[in-house]
Design a protein around this motif. Structure first.
Motif, PDB file in Angstrom:
ATOM      1  N   HIS A  71      39.433  40.549  35.016  1.00  0.00           N
ATOM      2  CA  HIS A  71      39.127  38.829  34.563  1.00  0.00           C
ATOM      3  C   HIS A  71      39.062  38.792  33.652  1.00  0.00           C
ATOM      4  O   HIS A  71      39.368  37.379  32.972  1.00  0.00           O
ATOM      5  CB  HIS A  71      38.201  39.091  35.728  1.00  0.00           C
ATOM      6  N   ALA A  81      45.156  37.117  41.164  1.00  0.00           N
ATOM      7  CA  ALA A  81      44.458  35.668  40.708  1.00  0.00           C
ATOM      8  C   ALA A  81      43.335  35.839  41.905  1.00  0.00           C
ATOM      9  O   ALA A  81      42.070  35.208  41.927  1.00  0.00           O
ATOM     10  CB  ALA A  81      45.364  34.247  41.534  1.00  0.00           C
ATOM     11  N   ALA A  82      43.829  35.955  42.925  1.00  0.00           N
ATOM     12  CA  ALA A  82      43.556  36.630  44.472  1.00  0.00           C
ATOM     13  C   ALA A  82      41.692  37.100  43.765  1.00  0.00           C
ATOM     14  O   ALA A  82      40.513  36.501  44.488  1.00  0.00           O
ATOM     15  CB  ALA A  82      44.255  36.247  45.762  1.00  0.00           C
ATOM     16  N   ASP A  83      42.277  38.216  44.056  1.00  0.00           N
ATOM     17  CA  ASP A  83      40.860  39.335  43.585  1.00  0.00           C
ATOM     18  C   ASP A  83      39.923  38.496  42.563  1.00  0.00           C
ATOM     19  O   ASP A  83      38.921  38.663  43.071  1.00  0.00           O
ATOM     20  CB  ASP A  83      41.319  40.244  42.740  1.00  0.00           C
ATOM     21  N   GLY A  84      40.343  37.687  41.746  1.00  0.00           N
ATOM     22  CA  GLY A  84      39.497  37.028  40.437  1.00  0.00           C
ATOM     23  C   GLY A  84      39.051  35.647  41.316  1.00  0.00           C
ATOM     24  O   GLY A  84      37.518  35.765  40.946  1.00  0.00           O
ATOM     25  N   ILE A  85      39.291  35.049  42.340  1.00  0.00           N
ATOM     26  CA  ILE A  85      38.450  34.273  42.114  1.00  0.00           C
ATOM     27  C   ILE A  85      37.191  34.874  43.526  1.00  0.00           C
ATOM     28  O   ILE A  85      36.135  34.359  43.890  1.00  0.00           O
ATOM     29  CB  ILE A  85      39.391  33.589  43.793  1.00  0.00           C
ATOM     30  N   THR A 123      43.816  29.720  49.573  1.00  0.00           N
ATOM     31  CA  THR A 123      45.668  29.813  48.718  1.00  0.00           C
ATOM     32  C   THR A 123      46.563  30.031  49.357  1.00  0.00           C
ATOM     33  O   THR A 123      46.242  30.250  50.351  1.00  0.00           O
ATOM     34  CB  THR A 123      45.306  31.424  47.914  1.00  0.00           C
ATOM     35  N   ALA A 154      47.527  30.977  44.253  1.00  0.00           N
ATOM     36  CA  ALA A 154      45.558  31.351  43.945  1.00  0.00           C
ATOM     37  C   ALA A 154      45.794  31.158  42.360  1.00  0.00           C
ATOM     38  O   ALA A 154      44.647  31.097  42.288  1.00  0.00           O
ATOM     39  CB  ALA A 154      46.204  33.096  44.158  1.00  0.00           C
ATOM     40  N   GLU A 155      46.715  31.588  41.543  1.00  0.00           N
ATOM     41  CA  GLU A 155      46.688  31.620  40.176  1.00  0.00           C
ATOM     42  C   GLU A 155      46.367  29.905  40.001  1.00  0.00           C
ATOM     43  O   GLU A 155      44.856  30.116  39.191  1.00  0.00           O
ATOM     44  CB  GLU A 155      48.465  31.677  39.357  1.00  0.00           C
ATOM     45  N   TYR A 177      42.177  29.982  40.930  1.00  0.00           N
ATOM     46  CA  TYR A 177      41.511  30.914  40.086  1.00  0.00           C
ATOM     47  C   TYR A 177      41.293  30.276  38.612  1.00  0.00           C
ATOM     48  O   TYR A 177      40.545  29.909  37.907  1.00  0.00           O
ATOM     49  CB  TYR A 177      42.858  32.056  39.703  1.00  0.00           C
ATOM     50  N   TRP A 230      37.542  28.778  37.388  1.00  0.00           N
ATOM     51  CA  TRP A 230      37.106  29.008  36.366  1.00  0.00           C
ATOM     52  C   TRP A 230      37.074  27.712  35.157  1.00  0.00           C
ATOM     53  O   TRP A 230      36.820  28.333  33.727  1.00  0.00           O
ATOM     54  CB  TRP A 230      37.806  30.385  35.789  1.00  0.00           C
TER      55      TRP A 230
END
Length: 250
Positions: free
Chosen positions: A120, A147-151, A178, A212-213, A216, A220
């Protein structure tokens, strides 16, 4: 997301970052990081890559500071960045699942932590590098699952720590949903560090919904405020609070 997937994303995103930096030129403005030129982005990200590599490759079990940014420019800086990125990917790929080393957020293992964190770190800074090319709609996509993992890392990792600056004397609840992956997080904002639950239960004061993108990049602070890709319902005060206080700094 499995560790091997994080490493795969790290390898791809790091290459895209270097390619965008080379195309933009080292004196190009990084639009998503006011005050930075591409050379600053390469020095920072390359330093972080080498810092992470030391923990993974050498097994340091306590915090060690980074060596600092190099006094390099031009082609030598690009080569230095690419070399450090390759070393990180190689170190993570070759590390055993039983790796013991220092990490600064909870994770299934130190190896899982560093693979996820650097995937990330590099993805967000790849977006920065592409912003120097003026790419918005045409930038390389961040896949929904990544993206979902990064959120999740941002909400349940970074901003679950006591050092998070996202605090308010007027408590409120923010929901992030999302539209493509079906993930939901509910974040309690107060005078203490945020508390996040992976749930859609209960009323909220504000909700952010979108792909999600987009979420994310918005969380950020890589999308401008009011981006049509993210729907905001409820008390926009909480989204302003997030934008003003959530920056993660070195």
């Amino acid at each position: 997301m499995e560790t091997a997937e994080h490493i795969k994303h790290l390898a791809r995103e790091g290459q895209l970052l270097a390619d965008a930096a080379e195309r933009a030129g080292l004196d190009a403005e990084v639009r998503t990081c006011p005050g930075w030129e591409v050379r600053h982005l390469l020095r920072h990200t390359g330093m972080v890559h080498r810092w992470a590599t030391a923990f993974v490759a050498e097994g340091h079990t306590s915090y060690r500071p980074a060596d600092g940014e190099p006094d390099l420019d031009g082609t030598p800086l690009l080569d230095w960045y690419r070399e450090g990125h390759d070393r990180l990917v190689t170190a993570l790929t070759g590390a055993p699942d039983t790796l013991e080393c220092w990490a600064f957020m909870p994770a299934p293992s130190p190896l899982a932590f560093w693979a996820r964190r650097q995937a990330h770190e590099t993805t967000v800074h790849r977006v920065d590098a592409e912003s120097a090319l003026g790419l918005v709609a045409g930038r390389s996509p961040v896949g929904p699952d990544l993206a979902a993992d990064g959120i999740d890392e941002l909400l349940c990792g970074f901003h679950a720590r006591d050092k998070s600056r996202v605090r308010t004397d007027r408590p409120g609840t923010l929901r992030v949903r999302t539209a493509d992956t079906g993930d939901v997080w509910t974040v309690l904002l107060s005078a203490d560090a945020p508390r996040t639950a992976r749930t859609a239960d209960g009323p909220v004061d504000c909700e952010l919904t979108g792909p999600a993108e987009a979420l994310y990049l918005s969380l950020w602070n890589r999308l401008p405020a009011g981006s049509p890709a993210v729907a905001v319902t409820g008390d926009d005060r909480l989204t302003r609070l997030w934008r003003e206080t959530s920056a993660v700094t070195w």
